[in-house]
Design a protein around this motif. Sequence first.
Motif, PDB file in Angstrom:
ATOM      1  N   ILE A  49      -1.200  12.066 -31.346  1.00  0.00           N
ATOM      2  CA  ILE A  49      -2.664  11.571 -31.856  1.00  0.00           C
ATOM      3  C   ILE A  49      -3.054  13.135 -32.760  1.00  0.00           C
ATOM      4  O   ILE A  49      -3.593  12.734 -33.839  1.00  0.00           O
ATOM      5  N   SER A  50      -2.780  14.149 -32.280  1.00  0.00           N
ATOM      6  CA  SER A  50      -3.171  15.292 -33.026  1.00  0.00           C
ATOM      7  C   SER A  50      -2.386  16.422 -32.499  1.00  0.00           C
ATOM      8  O   SER A  50      -1.905  16.443 -31.366  1.00  0.00           O
ATOM      9  N   ALA A  51      -2.538  17.430 -33.440  1.00  0.00           N
ATOM     10  CA  ALA A  51      -1.745  18.862 -33.144  1.00  0.00           C
ATOM     11  C   ALA A  51      -2.375  19.872 -33.626  1.00  0.00           C
ATOM     12  O   ALA A  51      -2.954  20.142 -34.947  1.00  0.00           O
ATOM     13  N   ASN A  52      -2.421  20.875 -33.012  1.00  0.00           N
ATOM     14  CA  ASN A  52      -3.053  22.225 -33.793  1.00  0.00           C
ATOM     15  C   ASN A  52      -2.206  23.064 -34.487  1.00  0.00           C
ATOM     16  O   ASN A  52      -1.100  22.863 -34.763  1.00  0.00           O
ATOM     17  N   ARG A  53      -2.810  23.986 -35.400  1.00  0.00           N
ATOM     18  CA  ARG A  53      -2.025  24.649 -36.234  1.00  0.00           C
ATOM     19  C   ARG A  53      -0.862  25.347 -35.838  1.00  0.00           C
ATOM     20  O   ARG A  53       0.173  25.391 -36.398  1.00  0.00           O
ATOM     21  N   ALA A  54      -0.813  25.801 -34.581  1.00  0.00           N
ATOM     22  CA  ALA A  54       0.381  26.560 -33.962  1.00  0.00           C
ATOM     23  C   ALA A  54       1.438  25.714 -33.739  1.00  0.00           C
ATOM     24  O   ALA A  54       2.879  25.882 -34.049  1.00  0.00           O
ATOM     25  N   PHE A  55       1.167  24.563 -33.474  1.00  0.00           N
ATOM     26  CA  PHE A  55       2.402  23.340 -33.074  1.00  0.00           C
ATOM     27  C   PHE A  55       2.957  23.117 -34.517  1.00  0.00           C
ATOM     28  O   PHE A  55       4.199  22.972 -34.670  1.00  0.00           O
ATOM     29  N   ARG A  56       2.120  22.744 -35.489  1.00  0.00           N
ATOM     30  CA  ARG A  56       2.509  22.313 -36.540  1.00  0.00           C
ATOM     31  C   ARG A  56       3.481  23.467 -37.240  1.00  0.00           C
ATOM     32  O   ARG A  56       4.290  23.066 -37.933  1.00  0.00           O
TER      33      ARG A  56
END
Length: 180
Positions: A49-56
Amino acid sequence: MERAELEQWKAKDVARLLALVETERRYYQDIVSTLPIGLLVVSANLDIISANRAFRRNFNLRSQEVQRHRLPDILPLEGLAGHIEEVIQSGGTRLHMVYEPEATPGRRYLRVSIASLRNWEEESEREVLLLVEDLTDVRAALKPPPPQPVVEVKAPPAPSPDLAAAIRWKRIPLRSKSVR
């Protein structure tokens, strides 16, 4: 949750409340986006659904393409889907599961924690929040250095008794020359 009658609110008050809500939303969004730990919100059927900058950044994803993926496509970790299902059913958490490099994409040490969430649109539906920490650099820093070969240092041989007897110290008197 009951809704207040909008007729009793002044337009100026509603605008002020909406501005406050938007400010709070941006504040928390900034916090989540700047965390150094990867955060991922996943549906019960494992859609991202969503991912933050660090994960991306850690998984080379662009913001636009995150929602097109399913979790097993990005993190094909053995048993992770079962742990997510367990957390959704229990409503609890599962903390600090460490995956070794042989089992992870990019051959990294990953620590994954899972927490159950309510879906913000449909409260009866559950989602999970995954915290994905890349511990590869930490493990490398903590890894003891490889053992160094042992170098045997031998003491010099003891002088033989004949050699010791042959060494004599003579006292030579110092003669001073007078300068005229």
